[in-house]
Motif scaffolding. Structure first.
Motif, short mmCIF file in Angstrom:
data_model
loop_
_atom_site.label_atom_id
_atom_site.label_comp_id
_atom_site.label_asym_id
_atom_site.label_seq_id
_atom_site.Cartn_x
_atom_site.Cartn_y
_atom_site.Cartn_z
N ASP A 170 0.79 -1.24 0.00
CA ASP A 170 0.00 0.00 0.00
C ASP A 170 0.82 1.28 0.00
O ASP A 170 0.25 2.36 -0.08
N TRP A 171 2.13 1.17 0.10
CA TRP A 171 2.95 2.39 0.19
C TRP A 171 4.19 2.26 -0.67
O TRP A 171 4.82 1.21 -0.74
N GLU A 172 4.52 3.34 -1.35
CA GLU A 172 5.74 3.40 -2.16
C GLU A 172 6.61 4.55 -1.65
O GLU A 172 6.11 5.64 -1.36
N PRO A 173 7.92 4.34 -1.55
CA PRO A 173 8.81 5.43 -1.12
C PRO A 173 8.79 6.56 -2.14
O PRO A 173 8.52 6.33 -3.33
N PRO A 174 9.08 7.78 -1.70
CA PRO A 174 9.21 8.88 -2.65
C PRO A 174 10.29 8.56 -3.68
O PRO A 174 11.24 7.81 -3.40
N GLU A 175 10.17 9.15 -4.84
CA GLU A 175 11.11 8.86 -5.92
C GLU A 175 12.56 9.13 -5.52
O GLU A 175 13.47 8.39 -5.89
N VAL A 176 12.78 10.18 -4.72
CA VAL A 176 14.15 10.52 -4.34
C VAL A 176 14.79 9.39 -3.54
O VAL A 176 16.00 9.13 -3.68
N ILE A 177 14.02 8.69 -2.73
CA ILE A 177 14.56 7.57 -1.97
C ILE A 177 14.79 6.38 -2.89
O ILE A 177 15.83 5.70 -2.81
N THR A 178 13.86 6.11 -3.76
CA THR A 178 14.01 5.00 -4.70
C THR A 178 15.26 5.15 -5.55
O THR A 178 15.97 4.17 -5.82
N ARG A 179 15.58 6.38 -5.93
CA ARG A 179 16.70 6.61 -6.84
C ARG A 179 18.03 6.81 -6.13
O ARG A 179 19.08 6.45 -6.67
N TYR A 180 18.00 7.39 -4.92
CA TYR A 180 19.26 7.83 -4.32
C TYR A 180 19.58 7.22 -2.95
O TYR A 180 20.63 7.52 -2.38
N PHE A 181 18.71 6.39 -2.42
CA PHE A 181 18.98 5.73 -1.14
C PHE A 181 19.68 4.41 -1.45
O PHE A 181 19.07 3.46 -1.91
N ALA A 182 20.99 4.34 -1.20
CA ALA A 182 21.81 3.23 -1.65
C ALA A 182 21.52 1.95 -0.87
O ALA A 182 21.13 1.98 0.29
N GLY A 183 21.76 0.81 -1.54
CA GLY A 183 21.62 -0.49 -0.90
C GLY A 183 20.74 -1.42 -1.71
O GLY A 183 20.09 -1.02 -2.68
N GLY A 184 20.70 -2.69 -1.29
CA GLY A 184 19.83 -3.64 -1.96
C GLY A 184 20.17 -5.08 -1.64
O GLY A 184 21.25 -5.38 -1.11
N MET A 185 19.24 -5.97 -1.96
CA MET A 185 19.43 -7.41 -1.75
C MET A 185 19.94 -8.04 -3.03
O MET A 185 19.38 -7.81 -4.11
N CYS A 186 20.99 -8.86 -2.90
CA CYS A 186 21.56 -9.48 -4.10
C CYS A 186 22.28 -10.77 -3.71
O CYS A 186 23.27 -10.74 -2.98
N GLY A 187 21.79 -11.90 -4.17
CA GLY A 187 22.46 -13.17 -3.95
C GLY A 187 22.21 -13.77 -2.57
O GLY A 187 21.51 -13.20 -1.73
N TYR A 188 22.84 -14.95 -2.37
CA TYR A 188 22.68 -15.70 -1.12
C TYR A 188 24.03 -16.26 -0.70
O TYR A 188 24.88 -16.56 -1.54
N ASP A 189 24.23 -16.39 0.61
CA ASP A 189 25.48 -16.97 1.07
C ASP A 189 25.43 -18.49 0.95
O ASP A 189 24.43 -19.06 0.48
N LYS A 190 26.49 -19.17 1.35
CA LYS A 190 26.59 -20.61 1.15
C LYS A 190 25.56 -21.40 1.95
O LYS A 190 25.29 -22.56 1.64
N GLN A 191 24.98 -20.77 2.96
CA GLN A 191 23.95 -21.44 3.76
C GLN A 191 22.54 -21.07 3.32
O GLN A 191 21.57 -21.47 3.95
#
Length: 433
Positions: A97-118
């Motif tokens: 029901d909620w989306e971050p403002p565009e400025v956060i979507t574009r400029y707030f660094a970080g993200g989920m990518c991949g999985y560790d061995k476990q």
């Protein structure tokens, strides 16, 4: 619910004493008899809130007990606060029901990518490209907190999916904290305070959710930065932090398969277009264009302007005659921050100080001279609600505040009842407590 909890607080010392055993992990299948008994009591004590939790299995409940050293009273207090947190922040529907403002979507660094061995999800925080002042000039504190809650919920749900996929319990994530180009701009006090609130939110509401945090490419300023935020972290969390040296790529590959690690971080994973940073999953932020700044765009949009003298407070009262009404506010200060909180009066018809009222929205200081603050509160009970601006901490400066407050009815068809709602506003300049 509160009365039942209070009665249990008065029980014997057995419930208040920590029973976590050093020899047992406190996880399903590795519980001491005392831990198993505590788990059973814990489940019994929180029967009333179990339906409000995102999970009810023993794995989930044990996370709260481990976080509080199997102290039954502390764990119950913690999980009840979490239920209230989920209700107030609408966590269950936040992602839909909620989306971050565009400025956060574009400029707030970080993200989920991949999985560790476990099989644990990997989250990247990329610090260097972050523009703290630009972001905080362009979005409210609530926007940042909601964004991080969304991230936490995404990771929680990903852990559930990974548990099903690997047929084993996966409930904690691996984090990679990329500190390349960490500098003084990241130590800006308002940004550190906001980050502290995010860390506190994570510690209080996602216990035992972190497996390991790898700090890579840490510059000389890192110890200073860490010293500023370490008090927001529990001792258990601090023990999970590994600051890696120049061989960080080799160390990461001990925990993460090469095909699960982006090329940029020493692996072989890349975006479909070949991007070695996997920017489709990891946001690398950047400087926020001033076109996103919102201070100038909302000037002169406030209904009231007041001055709160040094060492004093200012209160506005709103009487709600039936439950479900929503208070919505926004405010802006000139030159300096201001304390703000919402309370519910315990005695009608007389002035009350903060300590005599029920705190509904905790009082805290807002940098509303940098970014306008806004918020809402669903009033679950009829009564008189008090919006309180707090300048008691300032011994020199008065604060000029522009603000607007709205009362939103729970149903459009109830608009005709506005006059009967009894919205009575009485502004009181309260002396220092």
């Amino acid at each position: 619910e509160r009365e039942a909890f209070a009665r249990r607080q008065g029980r014997g010392g057995a419930e208040r004493h920590s029973v976590r055993s050093a020899a047992m992990s406190g996880r399903v299948g590795d519980l001491s008899p005392k831990q198993a008994e505590t788990l059973s009591k814990f489940r019994e004590n929180i029967q009333d809130i179990l339906p409000s939790l995102p999970a009810q299995d023993d794995h989930f409940l044990l996370r709260w007990l481990r976080a509080r050293g199997f102290n039954l009273q502390k764990a119950e207090f913690m999980i009840r606060k979490h239920v209230e947190f989920r209700r107030q922040m609408k966590v269950d529907t936040l992602r839909s029901d909620w989306e971050p403002p565009e400025v956060i979507t574009r400029y707030f660094a970080g993200g989920m990518c991949g999985y560790d061995k476990q099989g644990s999800p990997i989250w990247y925080d990329v610090i260097g490209p972050l523009d703290p002042k630009g972001l905080m000039h362009s979005a409210s504190k609530q926007d940042f907190l909601k964004t991080k809650i969304r991230d936490c919920e995404l990771l929680r749900e990903e852990c559930i999916e990974q548990s099903k996929k690997h047929n084993k319990q996966i409930e904690a994530i691996t984090m990679i904290y990329d500190c390349e180009n960490l500098g003084m701009k990241h130590l800006w006090k308002p940004a550190v305070e906001l980050y502290g609130e995010v860390l506190t939110m994570f510690e209080d509401n996602y216990p035992e959710g972190l497996k390991t945090l790898f700090v890579i490419k840490a510059p000389k300023v890192f110890p200073v930065a860490y010293n500023l935020i370490k008090h927001f972290l529990s001792e258990d969390t601090r023990k999970k932090i590994q600051v890696l040296g120049g061989n960080w790529k080799e160390v990461l590959l001990q925990y993460i398969d090469v095909e699960q690690l982006p090329v940029y971080y020493g692996g072989t994973l890349a975006d479909p277009d070949g991007n070695p940073k996997c920017t489709s999953k990891i946001n690398f932020g950047g400087d926020v264009p001033k076109s996103y700044y919102i201070l100038e765009s909302i000037k002169q949009q406030y209904e009231n302007t007041i001055t709160v003298n040094r060492g004093s407070t200012f209160q506005s009262e709103y009487e709600m005659l039936f439950p479900g009404c929503v208070l919505r506010w926004q405010f802006l200060t000139e030159c300096a921050d201001i304390g703000f909180g919402v309370y519910m009066k315990t005695k009608v018809g007389e002035r009350q100080k903060a300590g005599e009222m029920v705190e509904v929205v905790p009082n805290q200081r807002y940098n509303s001279h940098l970014v306008p603050e806004d918020g809402t509160l669903t009033c679950q009970e009829p009564g008189v609600y008090v919006l309180r601006f707090d300048n008691t901490y300032s011994i020199i400066h008065s604060k000029k505040i522009s603000y607007s407050v709205e009362v939103l009815l729970p149903d459009k068809g109830s608009e005709a009842q506005m006059d009967d709602l009894g919205k009575k506003i009485r502004d009181v300049d309260v002396s220092k407590k």
